[in-house]
Scaffold this active site. Structure first.
Site, PDB file in Angstrom:
ATOM      1  CG  HIS A   1      -3.191   3.771   1.816  1.00  0.00           C
ATOM      2  ND1 HIS A   1      -3.769   3.278   0.659  1.00  0.00           N
ATOM      3  CD2 HIS A   1      -3.133   2.733   2.688  1.00  0.00           C
ATOM      4  CE1 HIS A   1      -4.040   2.001   0.841  1.00  0.00           C
ATOM      5  NE2 HIS A   1      -3.678   1.646   2.058  1.00  0.00           N
TER       6      HIS A   1
ATOM      7  CG  ASN B   1      -6.547  -0.582   1.331  1.00  0.00           C
ATOM      8  OD1 ASN B   1      -5.864  -0.279   0.353  1.00  0.00           O
ATOM      9  ND2 ASN B   1      -6.014  -0.886   2.497  1.00  0.00           N
TER      10      ASN B   1
ATOM     11  CB  CYS C   1      -0.956   0.011   1.186  1.00  0.00           C
ATOM     12  SG  CYS C   1      -2.141  -1.327   1.117  1.00  0.00           S
TER      13      CYS C   1
HETATM   14  N1  COA Z   1     -18.542  -7.419  10.011  1.00  0.00           N
HETATM   15  C1  COA Z   1     -18.999  -7.614  11.270  1.00  0.00           C
HETATM   16  N2  COA Z   1     -18.181  -7.880  12.283  1.00  0.00           N
HETATM   17  C2  COA Z   1     -16.866  -7.947  12.018  1.00  0.00           C
HETATM   18  C3  COA Z   1     -16.343  -7.777  10.721  1.00  0.00           C
HETATM   19  C4  COA Z   1     -17.259  -7.507   9.696  1.00  0.00           C
HETATM   20  N3  COA Z   1     -16.855  -7.320   8.439  1.00  0.00           N
HETATM   21  N4  COA Z   1     -14.997  -7.900  10.787  1.00  0.00           N
HETATM   22  C5  COA Z   1     -14.674  -8.138  12.063  1.00  0.00           C
HETATM   23  N5  COA Z   1     -15.804  -8.186  12.801  1.00  0.00           N
HETATM   24  C6  COA Z   1     -15.926  -8.423  14.237  1.00  0.00           C
HETATM   25  C7  COA Z   1     -14.758  -9.163  14.823  1.00  0.00           C
HETATM   26  O1  COA Z   1     -14.905 -10.557  14.616  1.00  0.00           O
HETATM   27  C8  COA Z   1     -14.862  -8.785  16.265  1.00  0.00           C
HETATM   28  O2  COA Z   1     -15.861  -9.565  16.858  1.00  0.00           O
HETATM   29  P1  COA Z   1     -15.672 -10.118  18.362  1.00  0.00           P
HETATM   30  O3  COA Z   1     -15.579  -8.885  19.213  1.00  0.00           O
HETATM   31  O4  COA Z   1     -16.910 -10.909  18.572  1.00  0.00           O
HETATM   32  O5  COA Z   1     -14.409 -10.917  18.353  1.00  0.00           O
HETATM   33  C9  COA Z   1     -15.376  -7.340  16.219  1.00  0.00           C
HETATM   34  O6  COA Z   1     -15.957  -7.179  14.915  1.00  0.00           O
HETATM   35  C10 COA Z   1     -14.303  -6.310  16.420  1.00  0.00           C
HETATM   36  O7  COA Z   1     -13.195  -6.665  15.623  1.00  0.00           O
HETATM   37  P2  COA Z   1     -11.931  -5.750  15.501  1.00  0.00           P
HETATM   38  O8  COA Z   1     -10.919  -6.423  14.625  1.00  0.00           O
HETATM   39  O9  COA Z   1     -11.489  -5.315  16.875  1.00  0.00           O
HETATM   40  O10 COA Z   1     -12.561  -4.497  14.735  1.00  0.00           O
HETATM   41  P3  COA Z   1     -11.901  -3.135  14.424  1.00  0.00           P
HETATM   42  O11 COA Z   1     -12.689  -2.043  14.994  1.00  0.00           O
HETATM   43  O12 COA Z   1     -10.417  -3.152  14.690  1.00  0.00           O
HETATM   44  O13 COA Z   1     -12.081  -3.046  12.841  1.00  0.00           O
HETATM   45  C11 COA Z   1     -10.772  -3.306  10.868  1.00  0.00           C
HETATM   46  C12 COA Z   1     -11.492  -4.010  11.993  1.00  0.00           C
HETATM   47  C13 COA Z   1     -10.104  -4.362   9.995  1.00  0.00           C
HETATM   48  C14 COA Z   1     -11.772  -2.517  10.081  1.00  0.00           C
HETATM   49  C15 COA Z   1      -9.691  -2.355  11.472  1.00  0.00           C
HETATM   50  O14 COA Z   1      -8.935  -3.029  12.447  1.00  0.00           O
HETATM   51  C16 COA Z   1      -8.764  -1.796  10.453  1.00  0.00           C
HETATM   52  O15 COA Z   1      -9.161  -1.098   9.528  1.00  0.00           O
HETATM   53  N6  COA Z   1      -7.466  -2.033  10.624  1.00  0.00           N
HETATM   54  C17 COA Z   1      -6.480  -1.531   9.712  1.00  0.00           C
HETATM   55  C18 COA Z   1      -6.395  -2.484   8.563  1.00  0.00           C
HETATM   56  C19 COA Z   1      -5.792  -1.830   7.370  1.00  0.00           C
HETATM   57  O16 COA Z   1      -5.846  -0.644   7.195  1.00  0.00           O
HETATM   58  N7  COA Z   1      -5.206  -2.672   6.539  1.00  0.00           N
HETATM   59  C20 COA Z   1      -4.636  -2.257   5.329  1.00  0.00           C
HETATM   60  C21 COA Z   1      -3.332  -1.670   5.538  1.00  0.00           C
HETATM   61  S1  COA Z   1      -2.787  -0.927   4.092  1.00  0.00           S
END
Ligand code: COA
Length: 323
Positions: A250, A280, A112
């Site tokens: 980004h 993304n 990315c």
């Molecule tokens: N829909 C519903 N629930 C979801 C889900 C979805 N698509 N994806 C994850 N969950 C759930 C998880 O299973 C978790 O459930 P639990 O509490 O029962 O275990 C809950 O939501 C919270 O998960 P968590 O991973 O803590 O959520 P978050 O607020 O961190 O959001 C992302 C997840 C991936 C959106 C976030 O962490 C993120 O954007 N991270 C950066 C990733 C990124 O930018 N990557 C690219 C880099 S270039």
């Protein structure tokens, strides 16, 4: 000598995947996706197409926008994590499609952050006098490597390509400076295990072909890394945040962008956001956003532009441009 961006272009696939469509595939909801990521829809490339097809179209558009013919390009750089194949490079594929021979072409792998790495590389080649006109493409087709049963990744990523033409100029315009970082100890935060020399295709089970991500851990280091790159770069260039007219970040997660704005005390209205439409798109996200910002007249002569990205590697960085 300065490295001026004289043309931009983008290519976004027509096929839209809405949040509602994903609700039918995994246990998720439009409300969860929008509130946690800001994404409403993303695009998906056709199954018979590959990264070089999108890259080629974006490159043609950038060259047309720059008023140049392909044979005026001295070097082709393609930032991608999703090449058409392990080798040859996607840059060579693009060169072939443009009908060019006898100019160098190579890929950059910084996922990315690839476009920022590409800008810094192009700038160094131009400022050292090695090349005068460089075509830089950021392209990724991560939907080909997404498990549409994994709700933690399938809602995030989309496909696209964006290109810029960068030319040597004596005018006081162009890339001011860039700052690049990497931390290979965190390689497993976002990775794709299969198909390389560690787990070759013939030994891979289906699961190793899919992108893996530690979303929560990535989120935390992303905000810190972006802030570090920006603060260091601004200090190095004696520029303050109030001098920046527009930020093109980004497009990974709206909450990461908002957290960055809070940390830098920078207004969200001056940050270009299109994540709601494309998700993304990895190396393509900044050049696509840049092309749109120009078309929407968000950038005017003399503006100071800040671009910043982070991604798998881990890699992160920032570039400052005078328009
Ligand atoms: N829909 C519903 N629930 C979801 C889900 C979805 N698509 N994806 C994850 N969950 C759930 C998880 O299973 C978790 O459930 P639990 O509490 O029962 O275990 C809950 O939501 C919270 O998960 P968590 O991973 O803590 O959520 P978050 O607020 O961190 O959001 C992302 C997840 C991936 C959106 C976030 O962490 C993120 O954007 N991270 C950066 C990733 C990124 O930018 N990557 C690219 C880099 S270039």
């Amino acid at each position: 000598m300065q490295s001026q961006i004289i043309g931009t272009g983008a290519c976004i696939p027509d096929n839209i995947i809405t949040n509602e469509a994903l609700e039918k595939l995994v246990d998720t909801s439009d409300e969860w996706i929008v509130s946690r990521t800001g994404i409403r829809e993303r695009r998906r490339i056709n199954s018979n197409e590959a990264s070089s097809d999108l890259a080629y179209t974006s490159a043609k558009r950038a060259l047309k926008n720059a008023g140049l013919k392909p044979d005026q390009v001295d070097l082709i750089l393609v930032a991608t994590a999703t090449p058409d194949m392990l080798f040859p490079s996607t840059a060579c594929m693009v060169q072939g499609k443009l009908g060019l021979k006898n100019i160098p072409a190579f890929d950059l792998s910084a996922v990315c952050t690839g476009f920022i790495y590409g800008l810094a590389t192009a700038d160094a080649f131009i400022k050292s006098g090695v090349y005068k006109t460089i075509l830089l493409v950021g392209v990724d087709t991560l939907t080909k490597f997404i498990d549409y049963k994994d709700r933690t990744t399938c809602v995030i990523f989309g496909d696209g390509a964006g290109a810029v033409v960068i030319k040597a100029t004596k005018e006081k315009k162009g890339i001011i400076a860039s700052k690049l970082y990497a931390d290979g100890s965190k390689w497993d935060y976002i990775h794709l295990p299969g198909g390389g020399s560690r787990i070759p295709s013939y030994k891979s089970d289906r699961n190793t072909y899919y992108l893996k991500m530690k979303g929560n851990d990535t989120f935390k280091v992303a905000v810190r890394g972006l802030e570090q790159a920006i603060v260091t770069l601004l200090k190095q260039c004696c520029i303050s945040t109030s001098d920046i007219d527009i930020v093109i970040p980004h497009q990974a997660n709206i909450r990461i962008i908002e957290a960055l704005a809070r940390k830098l005390d920078y207004p969200m209205e001056k940050i270009f956001v299109n994540i709601q439409k494309y998700g993304n798109t990895s190396a393509a996200s900044i050049p696509i956003a840049f092309d749109e910002a120009i078309k929407e007249n968000r950038i005017k002569d003399g503006d100071i532009i800040l671009m910043t990205a982070f991604g798998s590697g881990l890699t992160w960085g920032a570039s400052l441009i005078r328009w």
